[in-house]
Design a protein around this motif. Structure first.
Motif, mmCIF file in Angstrom:
data_model
loop_
_atom_site.group_PDB
_atom_site.id
_atom_site.type_symbol
_atom_site.label_atom_id
_atom_site.label_comp_id
_atom_site.label_asym_id
_atom_site.label_seq_id
_atom_site.Cartn_x
_atom_site.Cartn_y
_atom_site.Cartn_z
ATOM 1 N N CYS A 42 0.927 -1.228 -0.153
ATOM 2 C CA CYS A 42 0.015 0.020 0.019
ATOM 3 C C CYS A 42 1.106 1.382 0.011
ATOM 4 O O CYS A 42 1.749 1.546 0.787
ATOM 5 N N HIS B 254 -8.621 2.888 0.620
ATOM 6 C CA HIS B 254 -9.708 1.977 0.044
ATOM 7 C C HIS B 254 -8.741 0.781 -0.850
ATOM 8 O O HIS B 254 -9.286 -0.238 -0.602
ATOM 9 N N ALA B 255 -8.193 1.271 -1.756
ATOM 10 C CA ALA B 255 -7.476 0.449 -2.387
ATOM 11 C C ALA B 255 -6.580 -0.624 -1.580
ATOM 12 O O ALA B 255 -6.775 -1.820 -1.723
ATOM 13 N N CYS B 256 -6.131 -0.070 -0.553
ATOM 14 C CA CYS B 256 -5.179 -1.052 0.166
ATOM 15 C C CYS B 256 -6.290 -2.043 0.945
ATOM 16 O O CYS B 256 -5.945 -3.148 1.237
ATOM 17 N N MET C 43 -12.732 -6.978 -4.306
ATOM 18 C CA MET C 43 -13.105 -5.652 -4.968
ATOM 19 C C MET C 43 -14.540 -5.398 -4.736
ATOM 20 O O MET C 43 -15.518 -5.863 -5.060
ATOM 21 N N ILE D 98 -13.989 1.439 -9.085
ATOM 22 C CA ILE D 98 -12.930 0.604 -8.478
ATOM 23 C C ILE D 98 -12.595 -0.412 -9.608
ATOM 24 O O ILE D 98 -13.492 -0.561 -10.464
ATOM 25 N N ALA E 93 -9.569 -4.142 -10.279
ATOM 26 C CA ALA E 93 -8.758 -4.993 -9.823
ATOM 27 C C ALA E 93 -8.365 -5.847 -10.868
ATOM 28 O O ALA E 93 -9.221 -6.206 -11.882
ATOM 29 N N GLN F 269 -4.085 3.322 -5.353
ATOM 30 C CA GLN F 269 -3.790 1.817 -5.890
ATOM 31 C C GLN F 269 -3.019 1.065 -4.789
ATOM 32 O O GLN F 269 -2.342 1.849 -3.797
ATOM 33 N N TYR G 70 -4.951 -3.230 -7.219
ATOM 34 C CA TYR G 70 -6.436 -2.775 -6.696
ATOM 35 C C TYR G 70 -6.442 -1.215 -6.950
ATOM 36 O O TYR G 70 -5.536 -0.716 -6.372
ATOM 37 N N TRP G 71 -7.531 -0.800 -7.680
ATOM 38 C CA TRP G 71 -7.738 0.722 -7.975
ATOM 39 C C TRP G 71 -9.002 1.410 -7.313
ATOM 40 O O TRP G 71 -10.219 0.396 -7.237
ATOM 41 N N ALA G 72 -8.754 2.433 -7.000
ATOM 42 C CA ALA G 72 -10.012 3.189 -6.398
ATOM 43 C C ALA G 72 -9.805 4.750 -6.863
ATOM 44 O O ALA G 72 -8.747 5.236 -6.741
#
Length: 169
Positions: free
Chosen positions: A36, A76-78, A86, A114, A116, A150, A160-162
């Motif tokens: 993260c 949030h991605a973390c 996701m 979001i 992933a 991310q 993982y993306w937000a």
């Protein structure tokens, strides 16, 4: 092991009730460790620039890259990467509005996209810009601020993306 790539439609501007389930949630991988990191200013600015291209085509005003929203998105991605899931629902939050409020940002509107998978920033922004549900969030007329974050899953491949879109009260 197959690489899983997933995108879901963007969440509605309103937060989900505390007892709600996320109908778009996908268990992408196993829970575990995650890498993260804070969002680099340049990455957040690049995300805002791509977002603004889509908004300009629709005749909408630009968004500003907001470091506070980038922190919320990265956290949030973390959280998603640690859970291998996701989802718009956080471990302790019901959606982007709640996460923003906890950070001290008071939104009048909030939405998030979001994703992933093995996606770069350029790829995920492109995918969101061409997906109807995600584009709906990008084109919310009231939105003024943007942040992206991310986290890398334990498998070393799944990112993982937000992205958070909001306007203050």
């Amino acid at each position: 092991m197959a690489v899983v790539a997933a995108f879901v439609t963007g969440c509605a501007p309103q937060p989900a009730p505390p007892t709600a389930k996320d109908p778009h949630a996908v268990q992408v991988g196993q829970p575990g460790q995650a890498t993260c990191v804070a969002t680099a200013t340049a990455h957040n600015a690049a995300g805002a620039q791509v977002t603004n291209h889509a908004r300009a085509r629709a005749g909408l005003p630009p968004v500003q890259a907001n470091p506070q929203l980038a922190r919320v998105a990265a956290q949030h991605a973390c959280d998603m990467a640690l859970r291998g899931r996701m989802t718009h629902l956080g471990s302790t939050t019901t959606g982007p509005s709640m996460r923003l409020k906890q950070s001290g940002y008071q939104p009048s509107i909030a939405a998030e996209n979001i994703a992933a998978g093995p996606f770069s920033l350029t790829r995920v922004l492109s995918e969101w810009s061409t997906s109807p549900g995600h584009l709906d969030n990008i084109l919310l007329p009231q939105v003024r601020d943007f942040g992206v974050g991310q986290a890398l899953a334990e498998d070393g491949r799944t990112v993982y993306w937000a992205a958070v879109y909001a306007a203050p009260r």
